[in-house]
Design a protein around this motif. Structure first.
Motif, PDB file in Angstrom:
ATOM      1  N   GLY A  14      22.554  50.051  11.019  1.00  0.00           N
ATOM      2  CA  GLY A  14      23.338  50.138  12.253  1.00  0.00           C
ATOM      3  C   GLY A  14      22.853  49.254  13.384  1.00  0.00           C
ATOM      4  N   LYS A  15      22.115  48.189  13.077  1.00  0.00           N
ATOM      5  CA  LYS A  15      21.526  47.335  14.117  1.00  0.00           C
ATOM      6  C   LYS A  15      22.574  46.716  15.027  1.00  0.00           C
ATOM      7  N   THR A  16      23.700  46.302  14.466  1.00  0.00           N
ATOM      8  CA  THR A  16      24.732  45.652  15.277  1.00  0.00           C
ATOM      9  C   THR A  16      25.295  46.606  16.324  1.00  0.00           C
ATOM     10  N   SER A  17      25.550  47.847  15.925  1.00  0.00           N
ATOM     11  CA  SER A  17      26.080  48.844  16.876  1.00  0.00           C
ATOM     12  C   SER A  17      25.079  49.123  17.981  1.00  0.00           C
ATOM     13  N   TYR A  18      23.807  49.253  17.620  1.00  0.00           N
ATOM     14  CA  TYR A  18      22.767  49.479  18.626  1.00  0.00           C
ATOM     15  C   TYR A  18      22.651  48.275  19.562  1.00  0.00           C
ATOM     16  N   THR A  19      22.730  47.086  19.007  1.00  0.00           N
ATOM     17  CA  THR A  19      22.620  45.872  19.821  1.00  0.00           C
ATOM     18  C   THR A  19      23.719  45.830  20.868  1.00  0.00           C
ATOM     19  N   THR A  20      24.932  46.126  20.459  1.00  0.00           N
ATOM     20  CA  THR A  20      26.066  46.134  21.392  1.00  0.00           C
ATOM     21  C   THR A  20      25.860  47.167  22.488  1.00  0.00           C
ATOM     22  N   LEU A  21      25.427  48.369  22.100  1.00  0.00           N
ATOM     23  CA  LEU A  21      25.208  49.447  23.077  1.00  0.00           C
ATOM     24  C   LEU A  21      24.127  49.066  24.080  1.00  0.00           C
ATOM     25  N   ILE A  22      23.009  48.521  23.599  1.00  0.00           N
ATOM     26  CA  ILE A  22      21.906  48.147  24.496  1.00  0.00           C
ATOM     27  C   ILE A  22      22.322  47.026  25.430  1.00  0.00           C
ATOM     28  N   ALA A  23      23.002  46.027  24.889  1.00  0.00           N
ATOM     29  CA  ALA A  23      23.428  44.892  25.713  1.00  0.00           C
ATOM     30  C   ALA A  23      24.356  45.347  26.838  1.00  0.00           C
ATOM     31  N   GLN A  24      25.255  46.242  26.524  1.00  0.00           N
ATOM     32  CA  GLN A  24      26.162  46.767  27.553  1.00  0.00           C
ATOM     33  C   GLN A  24      25.382  47.581  28.585  1.00  0.00           C
ATOM     34  N   HIS A  25      24.441  48.373  28.125  1.00  0.00           N
ATOM     35  CA  HIS A  25      23.654  49.237  29.015  1.00  0.00           C
ATOM     36  C   HIS A  25      22.789  48.431  29.973  1.00  0.00           C
ATOM     37  N   LEU A  26      22.202  47.354  29.480  1.00  0.00           N
ATOM     38  CA  LEU A  26      21.290  46.541  30.297  1.00  0.00           C
ATOM     39  C   LEU A  26      21.961  45.313  30.903  1.00  0.00           C
ATOM     40  N   ASN A  27      23.266  45.173  30.632  1.00  0.00           N
ATOM     41  CA  ASN A  27      23.992  43.993  31.106  1.00  0.00           C
ATOM     42  C   ASN A  27      23.279  42.713  30.657  1.00  0.00           C
ATOM     43  N   SER A  28      22.949  42.680  29.370  1.00  0.00           N
ATOM     44  CA  SER A  28      22.201  41.558  28.820  1.00  0.00           C
ATOM     45  C   SER A  28      23.016  40.853  27.743  1.00  0.00           C
ATOM     46  N   GLU A  29      22.529  39.704  27.323  1.00  0.00           N
ATOM     47  CA  GLU A  29      23.198  38.954  26.265  1.00  0.00           C
ATOM     48  C   GLU A  29      22.772  39.491  24.905  1.00  0.00           C
ATOM     49  N   ALA A  30      23.725  39.571  23.980  1.00  0.00           N
ATOM     50  CA  ALA A  30      23.430  40.049  22.631  1.00  0.00           C
ATOM     51  C   ALA A  30      23.440  38.878  21.654  1.00  0.00           C
ATOM     52  N   PHE A  31      22.456  38.854  20.778  1.00  0.00           N
ATOM     53  CA  PHE A  31      22.392  37.866  19.713  1.00  0.00           C
ATOM     54  C   PHE A  31      22.542  38.596  18.385  1.00  0.00           C
ATOM     55  N   TYR A  32      23.601  38.256  17.653  1.00  0.00           N
ATOM     56  CA  TYR A  32      23.894  38.963  16.415  1.00  0.00           C
ATOM     57  C   TYR A  32      23.506  38.131  15.194  1.00  0.00           C
ATOM     58  N   GLU A  33      23.102  38.835  14.157  1.00  0.00           N
ATOM     59  CA  GLU A  33      22.755  38.171  12.907  1.00  0.00           C
ATOM     60  C   GLU A  33      23.993  37.482  12.339  1.00  0.00           C
ATOM     61  N   SER A  34      23.785  36.283  11.817  1.00  0.00           N
ATOM     62  CA  SER A  34      24.890  35.520  11.249  1.00  0.00           C
ATOM     63  C   SER A  34      25.243  36.077   9.872  1.00  0.00           C
ATOM     64  N   VAL A  35      26.337  36.852   9.815  1.00  0.00           N
ATOM     65  CA  VAL A  35      26.743  37.491   8.563  1.00  0.00           C
ATOM     66  C   VAL A  35      28.150  37.069   8.167  1.00  0.00           C
ATOM     67  N   ASP A  36      29.124  37.341   9.034  1.00  0.00           N
ATOM     68  CA  ASP A  36      30.516  37.074   8.683  1.00  0.00           C
ATOM     69  C   ASP A  36      30.782  35.601   8.418  1.00  0.00           C
ATOM     70  N   ASP A  37      30.037  34.716   9.084  1.00  0.00           N
ATOM     71  CA  ASP A  37      30.241  33.279   8.885  1.00  0.00           C
ATOM     72  C   ASP A  37      29.208  32.675   7.942  1.00  0.00           C
ATOM     73  N   ASN A  38      28.493  33.528   7.204  1.00  0.00           N
ATOM     74  CA  ASN A  38      27.427  33.081   6.324  1.00  0.00           C
ATOM     75  C   ASN A  38      27.970  32.938   4.902  1.00  0.00           C
ATOM     76  N   ARG A  39      28.192  31.698   4.460  1.00  0.00           N
ATOM     77  CA  ARG A  39      28.772  31.458   3.139  1.00  0.00           C
ATOM     78  C   ARG A  39      27.785  31.700   2.008  1.00  0.00           C
ATOM     79  N   LEU A  40      26.495  31.831   2.343  1.00  0.00           N
ATOM     80  CA  LEU A  40      25.490  32.007   1.301  1.00  0.00           C
ATOM     81  C   LEU A  40      25.289  33.465   0.887  1.00  0.00           C
TER      82      LEU A  40
END
Length: 232
Positions: A14-40
């Motif tokens: 659930g890292k992505t969901s937590y990342t979104t929640l924290i970023a919104q809470h702290l008004n910070s930028e979120a960096f997400y793991e490259s998954v959906d665009d990862n052809r490998l």
């Protein structure tokens, strides 16, 4: 005070969901793991031995790019970081999916990148770039919970039963990595079996825990600066 926060834990925790929640809470930028665009990724799950090394290099490169950006700005949260990357590479090597020469090449590149992080010299922070994260949040969950969440999110390439042993091996090594090998920052352990931030009350509880931990970090940093000044 600004924070660089890294999240870590098993695939599917659930890292992505937590990342979104924290970023919104702290008004910070979120960096997400490259998954959906990862052809490998799909190729890796179909042929681990052939694609383990290129996938690790791909992730290493994208995580290096993210951590460099994060360290140069005031507030950031990353849903997986470069510090965790070697655990995946080591499992692939131990399982015979990476040759020794490939693993050595990977480690050499990783160490070079970690040295580069220590030499960052341009950022938007008046105090200069950070050299390491302020906090690592370990989302800790049972193997049964992990498998339920992997099944629930329904990524086709993760559903093959032949991958269960890989997931089990990775899961069995996480506690050791966090408790005995990660040294870059304070660690906050979250019981992801009990806390499910898709429930509003659990999300609120988590943010209270996070805020308390960040206050503790602030107090430690203030005490360190006061001590530093007193020695001058």
């Amino acid at each position: 005070m600004g924070y660089v926060i890294c999240l870590g834990g098993m695939i599917g925790v659930g890292k992505t969901s937590y990342t979104t929640l924290i970023a919104q809470h702290l008004n910070s930028e979120a960096f997400y793991e490259s998954v959906d665009d990862n052809r490998l990724l799909d190729l890796f799950y179909n042929d681990r031995e052939r694609f383990a090394f290129p996938l690790q290099i791909y992730f290493l490169n994208t995580r290096f790019r993210s951590i460099k950006k994060a360290m140069r700005h005031k507030n950031n949260v990353l849903d997986r970081s470069i510090y965790e990357d070697a655990l995946f590479a080591k499992i692939n090597f131990e399982d015979g999916m990476m040759k020794e020469a490939e693993f050595d090449c990977y480690l050499d590149l990783l160490h070079n990148m970690l040295e580069e992080i220590q030499e960052l010299d341009h950022c938007t922070c008046p105090t200069g770039p950070k050299k390491r994260p302020d906090l690592f949040i370990y989302l800790r969950a049972s193997f049964e919970t992990i498998m339920e969440r992997i099944e629930k999110r329904g990524r086709d390439y993760e559903q093959d039963p032949s991958h269960v042993n890989y997931f089990r091996r990775l899961h069995s090594r996480y506690d050791d990595w966090v408790f005995n090998h990660y040294k870059e920052s304070d660690v906050l352990i979250i019981d992801a079996d009990r806390i499910d931030i898709t429930r509003e009350e659990d999300a609120a509880e988590f943010l209270e825990i996070l805020d308390a931990k960040l206050r503790e970090i602030d107090e430690k940093e203030t005490a360190r600066l006061v001590q530093k000044v007193s020695y001058k």
